[in-house]
Design a protein around this motif. Sequence first.
Motif, PDB file in Angstrom:
ATOM      1  N   LEU A 124       6.684 -20.464  30.156  1.00 26.16           N
ATOM      2  CA  LEU A 124       6.826 -18.834  30.292  1.00 26.16           C
ATOM      3  C   LEU A 124       6.091 -18.351  31.721  1.00 26.16           C
ATOM      4  CD1 LEU A 124       5.851 -17.398  26.503  1.00 26.16           C
ATOM      5  CD2 LEU A 124       8.095 -17.230  28.004  1.00 26.16           C
ATOM      6  N   ALA A 125       4.790 -19.501  31.995  1.00 24.33           N
ATOM      7  CA  ALA A 125       4.041 -18.871  33.413  1.00 24.33           C
ATOM      8  C   ALA A 125       4.832 -19.137  34.307  1.00 24.33           C
ATOM      9  CB  ALA A 125       2.926 -20.028  33.034  1.00 24.33           C
ATOM     10  N   ALA A 126       6.051 -19.980  34.383  1.00 26.92           N
ATOM     11  CA  ALA A 126       6.951 -20.410  35.523  1.00 26.92           C
ATOM     12  C   ALA A 126       7.743 -19.466  35.813  1.00 26.92           C
ATOM     13  CB  ALA A 126       7.483 -21.740  35.100  1.00 26.92           C
ATOM     14  N   VAL A 127       7.945 -18.332  35.073  1.00 26.11           N
ATOM     15  CA  VAL A 127       8.950 -17.019  35.401  1.00 26.11           C
ATOM     16  C   VAL A 127       8.196 -15.902  35.402  1.00 26.11           C
ATOM     17  CG1 VAL A 127      10.993 -16.023  34.398  1.00 26.11           C
ATOM     18  CG2 VAL A 127      10.767 -18.607  33.900  1.00 26.11           C
ATOM     19  N   SER A 128       8.331 -15.220  36.506  1.00 26.17           N
ATOM     20  CA  SER A 128       7.951 -13.991  36.832  1.00 26.17           C
ATOM     21  C   SER A 128       8.834 -13.006  36.519  1.00 26.17           C
ATOM     22  CB  SER A 128       7.484 -13.964  38.319  1.00 26.17           C
ATOM     23  OG  SER A 128       8.698 -13.852  39.057  1.00 26.17           O
ATOM     24  N   VAL A 129       8.345 -11.687  36.144  1.00 27.72           N
ATOM     25  CA  VAL A 129       9.030 -10.443  35.993  1.00 27.72           C
ATOM     26  C   VAL A 129      10.170 -10.277  37.087  1.00 27.72           C
ATOM     27  CG1 VAL A 129       9.032  -8.044  35.952  1.00 27.72           C
ATOM     28  CG2 VAL A 129       7.463  -9.558  34.676  1.00 27.72           C
ATOM     29  N   ALA A 130       9.895 -10.766  38.221  1.00 34.44           N
ATOM     30  CA  ALA A 130      10.511 -10.567  39.635  1.00 34.44           C
ATOM     31  C   ALA A 130      11.776 -11.600  39.328  1.00 34.44           C
ATOM     32  CB  ALA A 130       9.848 -10.963  40.784  1.00 34.44           C
ATOM     33  N   GLN A 131      11.752 -12.629  38.662  1.00 34.39           N
ATOM     34  CA  GLN A 131      12.663 -13.689  38.556  1.00 34.39           C
ATOM     35  C   GLN A 131      13.754 -13.105  37.457  1.00 34.39           C
ATOM     36  OE1 GLN A 131       9.784 -16.783  38.146  1.00 34.39           O
ATOM     37  NE2 GLN A 131      11.598 -18.014  39.043  1.00 34.39           N
ATOM     38  N   VAL A 132      13.172 -12.215  36.508  1.00 36.57           N
ATOM     39  CA  VAL A 132      14.092 -11.627  35.563  1.00 36.57           C
ATOM     40  C   VAL A 132      14.911 -10.693  36.077  1.00 36.57           C
ATOM     41  CG1 VAL A 132      14.092 -10.422  33.407  1.00 36.57           C
ATOM     42  CG2 VAL A 132      12.259 -12.353  33.533  1.00 36.57           C
ATOM     43  N   ALA A 133      14.150  -9.659  36.939  1.00 36.18           N
ATOM     44  CA  ALA A 133      14.930  -8.780  37.569  1.00 36.18           C
ATOM     45  C   ALA A 133      15.901  -9.077  38.475  1.00 36.18           C
ATOM     46  CB  ALA A 133      13.804  -7.679  38.487  1.00 36.18           C
ATOM     47  N   GLN A 134      15.590 -10.209  39.422  1.00 36.93           N
ATOM     48  CA  GLN A 134      16.585 -10.768  40.002  1.00 36.93           C
ATOM     49  C   GLN A 134      17.838 -11.414  39.412  1.00 36.93           C
ATOM     50  OE1 GLN A 134      15.101 -14.264  42.455  1.00 36.93           O
ATOM     51  NE2 GLN A 134      16.768 -14.254  43.754  1.00 36.93           N
ATOM     52  N   GLU A 135      17.606 -12.161  38.280  1.00 39.98           N
ATOM     53  CA  GLU A 135      18.744 -12.458  37.402  1.00 39.98           C
ATOM     54  C   GLU A 135      19.332 -11.292  36.810  1.00 39.98           C
ATOM     55  OE1 GLU A 135      20.847 -15.414  35.121  1.00 39.98           O
ATOM     56  OE2 GLU A 135      19.245 -15.905  36.704  1.00 39.98           O
ATOM     57  N   LEU A 136      18.881 -10.206  36.446  1.00 42.08           N
ATOM     58  CA  LEU A 136      19.620  -9.308  36.087  1.00 42.08           C
ATOM     59  C   LEU A 136      20.504  -8.605  37.070  1.00 42.08           C
ATOM     60  CD1 LEU A 136      16.633  -7.453  33.924  1.00 42.08           C
ATOM     61  CD2 LEU A 136      18.968  -8.528  33.230  1.00 42.08           C
ATOM     62  N   SER A 137      20.055  -8.308  38.283  1.00 42.40           N
ATOM     63  CA  SER A 137      20.630  -8.050  39.338  1.00 42.40           C
ATOM     64  C   SER A 137      21.802  -8.747  39.763  1.00 42.40           C
ATOM     65  CB  SER A 137      19.819  -7.883  40.890  1.00 42.40           C
ATOM     66  OG  SER A 137      18.852  -7.024  40.501  1.00 42.40           O
ATOM     67  N   GLN A 138      21.587  -9.985  39.822  1.00 40.70           N
ATOM     68  CA  GLN A 138      22.935 -11.255  39.749  1.00 40.70           C
ATOM     69  C   GLN A 138      24.011 -10.797  38.839  1.00 40.70           C
ATOM     70  OE1 GLN A 138      20.840 -14.830  39.922  1.00 40.70           O
ATOM     71  NE2 GLN A 138      20.237 -14.524  42.240  1.00 40.70           N
ATOM     72  N   ARG A 139      23.516 -10.619  37.539  1.00 43.36           N
ATOM     73  CA  ARG A 139      24.634 -10.502  36.655  1.00 43.36           C
ATOM     74  C   ARG A 139      25.360  -9.310  36.788  1.00 43.36           C
ATOM     75  NH1 ARG A 139      23.953 -14.157  31.873  1.00 43.36           N
ATOM     76  NH2 ARG A 139      22.190 -15.790  32.160  1.00 43.36           N
ATOM     77  N   LEU A 140      24.430  -8.092  37.220  1.00 42.28           N
ATOM     78  CA  LEU A 140      25.134  -6.943  37.381  1.00 42.28           C
ATOM     79  C   LEU A 140      26.120  -7.013  38.370  1.00 42.28           C
ATOM     80  CD1 LEU A 140      22.073  -4.415  36.952  1.00 42.28           C
ATOM     81  CD2 LEU A 140      24.100  -4.620  35.690  1.00 42.28           C
ATOM     82  N   ALA A 141      25.918  -7.715  39.402  1.00 38.92           N
ATOM     83  CA  ALA A 141      26.652  -7.959  40.726  1.00 38.92           C
ATOM     84  C   ALA A 141      28.148  -8.434  40.463  1.00 38.92           C
ATOM     85  CB  ALA A 141      26.044  -8.530  41.644  1.00 38.92           C
ATOM     86  N   GLY A 142      27.913  -9.343  39.268  1.00 36.63           N
ATOM     87  CA  GLY A 142      29.020 -10.049  38.598  1.00 36.63           C
ATOM     88  C   GLY A 142      29.822  -9.398  37.608  1.00 36.63           C
ATOM     89  N   CYS A 143      29.440  -8.262  37.224  1.00 36.65           N
ATOM     90  CA  CYS A 143      30.167  -7.689  36.241  1.00 36.65           C
ATOM     91  C   CYS A 143      31.319  -6.794  36.816  1.00 36.65           C
ATOM     92  CB  CYS A 143      29.332  -6.450  35.611  1.00 36.65           C
ATOM     93  SG  CYS A 143      28.186  -7.160  34.485  1.00 36.65           S
ATOM     94  N   PRO A 144      32.639  -6.755  36.043  1.00 34.90           N
ATOM     95  CA  PRO A 144      33.805  -6.043  36.792  1.00 34.90           C
ATOM     96  C   PRO A 144      33.577  -4.511  36.832  1.00 34.90           C
ATOM     97  CG  PRO A 144      34.371  -7.848  34.909  1.00 34.90           C
ATOM     98  CD  PRO A 144      32.771  -7.638  35.047  1.00 34.90           C
ATOM     99  N   GLY A 145      33.835  -3.859  37.860  1.00 37.78           N
ATOM    100  CA  GLY A 145      33.815  -2.610  37.736  1.00 37.78           C
ATOM    101  C   GLY A 145      32.387  -2.166  38.101  1.00 37.78           C
ATOM    102  N   ASN A 146      31.402  -2.941  38.607  1.00 32.03           N
ATOM    103  CA  ASN A 146      29.982  -2.713  39.211  1.00 32.03           C
ATOM    104  C   ASN A 146      30.155  -2.700  40.505  1.00 32.03           C
ATOM    105  OD1 ASN A 146      27.482  -2.332  39.346  1.00 32.03           O
ATOM    106  ND2 ASN A 146      26.486  -4.019  38.294  1.00 32.03           N
ATOM    107  N   PRO A 147      30.014  -1.778  41.278  1.00 29.99           N
ATOM    108  CA  PRO A 147      29.822  -1.763  42.713  1.00 29.99           C
ATOM    109  C   PRO A 147      28.788  -2.751  43.456  1.00 29.99           C
ATOM    110  CG  PRO A 147      29.103   0.268  41.884  1.00 29.99           C
ATOM    111  CD  PRO A 147      29.279  -0.389  40.928  1.00 29.99           C
ATOM    112  N   GLY A 148      27.697  -3.009  42.404  1.00 34.34           N
ATOM    113  CA  GLY A 148      26.761  -3.765  42.904  1.00 34.34           C
ATOM    114  C   GLY A 148      26.939  -5.053  43.607  1.00 34.34           C
TER     115      GLY A 148
END
Length: 148
Positions: A124-148
């Motif tokens: 848990l100490a090795a993962v920042s909230v910024a990393q979680v947000a970045q992972e979310l952004s990457q997953r959103l970018a890969g969603c069909p129909g998402n312009p991200g």
Amino acid sequence: MNTRFAVATHILAYLAHAQGQPVSSEVLAGSAGTHPVVVRRLVGTLREAGLVQSQRGAGGGTLLARPATDITLLDVFRAMQDTEPDLFQVGSTNPNAHCDLGRVMQETLEGLFGPAIEAMRTALAAVSVAQVAQELSQRLAGCPGNPG
């Protein structure tokens, strides 16, 4: 099952994604799929832990109190643990001291659970909230129909 850690992480990741814009408890609750009262309670706990701050008034809401890169999942876990006993609650047990197994059970469990608890804290100490947000952004970018 307790979901406070997951919802608190969701709240912080949303705030990181909002990039400094205050977010209302209603918006956070809608995203997390929970009631605004639950979010307000969690925000209060996160505020006490120094992870978020609140702005009152029109356009107010919750913001990160420090950069998302400086908030780890261990910080979030610890903030949520303040209101609950230890994860494995070994110290809360009261085995029978007159029973052969009971006499050594707590020490045995502490020896077995100790490395698992330490590994979890390290992870848990090795993962920042910024990393979680970045992972979310990457997953959103890969969603069909998402312009991200």
